[in-house]
Design a protein around this motif. Structure first.
Motif, PDB file in Angstrom:
ATOM      1  N   ARG A 251     -15.080  31.692  33.835  1.00 15.36           N
ATOM      2  CA  ARG A 251     -13.924  32.508  33.490  1.00 15.36           C
ATOM      3  C   ARG A 251     -13.474  32.118  32.100  1.00 15.36           C
TER       4      ARG A 251
ATOM      5  N   GLU B  33     -10.264  41.307  33.469  1.00 15.22           N
ATOM      6  CA  GLU B  33      -9.982  41.402  34.901  1.00 15.22           C
ATOM      7  C   GLU B  33      -8.523  41.141  35.226  1.00 15.22           C
ATOM      8  N   CYS B  34      -7.916  40.228  34.482  1.00 14.41           N
ATOM      9  CA  CYS B  34      -6.586  39.737  34.825  1.00 14.41           C
ATOM     10  C   CYS B  34      -5.754  39.600  33.547  1.00 14.41           C
TER      11      CYS B  34
ATOM     12  N   LYS C  78      -7.835  44.256  37.492  1.00 13.88           N
ATOM     13  CA  LYS C  78      -7.696  43.943  38.916  1.00 13.88           C
ATOM     14  C   LYS C  78      -6.322  43.378  39.252  1.00 13.88           C
TER      15      LYS C  78
ATOM     16  N   LEU D 118      -7.887  28.156  40.005  1.00 19.90           N
ATOM     17  CA  LEU D 118      -9.102  28.914  39.676  1.00 19.90           C
ATOM     18  C   LEU D 118     -10.305  27.989  39.536  1.00 19.90           C
TER      19      LEU D 118
ATOM     20  N   ARG E 236     -10.640  29.142  43.786  1.00 17.59           N
ATOM     21  CA  ARG E 236      -9.736  30.089  44.438  1.00 17.59           C
ATOM     22  C   ARG E 236      -9.719  31.400  43.656  1.00 17.59           C
ATOM     23  N   ASP E 237      -9.394  32.498  44.331  1.00 21.37           N
ATOM     24  CA  ASP E 237      -9.323  33.785  43.644  1.00 21.37           C
ATOM     25  C   ASP E 237      -7.955  33.932  42.964  1.00 21.37           C
ATOM     26  N   TYR E 238      -7.760  35.038  42.283  1.00 19.99           N
ATOM     27  CA  TYR E 238      -6.521  35.256  41.536  1.00 19.99           C
ATOM     28  C   TYR E 238      -5.288  35.229  42.442  1.00 19.99           C
TER      29      TYR E 238
ATOM     30  N   GLN F 189      -4.857  33.800  45.449  1.00 17.16           N
ATOM     31  CA  GLN F 189      -4.603  32.450  45.948  1.00 17.16           C
ATOM     32  C   GLN F 189      -4.053  31.559  44.833  1.00 17.16           C
TER      33      GLN F 189
END
Length: 167
Positions: free
Chosen positions: A2, A88-89, A109, A134, A138-140, A142
């Motif tokens: 990332r 994405e974020c 997202k 991250l 963990r995902d965004y 979480q």
């Protein structure tokens, strides 16, 4: 991996992550000029864009060529995010950035913003916790939840409830 763009994060926190599942590459740009923003995004090709600075009145504030604060509106930010395309974020760790979150959401997202003024220390805690989570895989969502929990534990529920996520 990332890739994110963000300002003052303490890299020591990421170094403390044992058995890192996701490699986080941080690239910081300080005092970004509005005229340079797309260049930075195109060069870095980030998955996450993290703005830490001043916000309000439906805008975040960057600099002009004279070093003065100038607003980047919700529509302006949304247009840039859409045009860059690989993001994405978006994290808007800035006061009163909820309007920008809503406008930007259709192109990514996850968008994280704040619906009130935020304390600098709480913003730093949120950021450290988010990226540490991250790195642990963990995902965004979480990671957002953990970051808000850390802000709540250290600065209270009033500060923690200012962070909003749109997915």
């Amino acid at each position: 991996m990332r890739t994110t763009r963000w300002g003052p994060i303490t890299l020591q926190r990421l170094k403390l992550v044992e058995e890192r599942r996701v490699e986080i590459e941080l690239r910081s740009e300080w005092a970004v000029k509005l005229s340079e923003m797309t260049d930075h995004l195109l060069n870095a090709k980030p998955q996450i864009v993290h703005f830490s600075g001043h916000g309000g009145a439906g805008a975040i504030f960057l600099e002009n060529e004279a070093g003065e604060a100038v607003p980047l509106s919700a529509d302006g930010l949304a247009g840039i995010v859409d045009a860059v395309g690989n993001i994405e974020c978006v994290i808007l760790n800035a006061c009163n950035s909820a309007d920008l979150s809503s406008a930007t959401k259709q192109y990514v997202k996850i968008v994280i913003g704040c619906d009130d003024t935020i304390a600098d220390d709480a913003a730093i805690t949120f950021t450290r916790s988010f990226y540490r989570s991250l790195a642990h895989g963990r995902d965004y969502r979480q990671s957002f939840k953990l970051a808000v929990a850390d802000v709540n534990a250290q600065y209270g529920a009033i500060e923690a409830k200012k962070y909003k996520i749109l997915f």
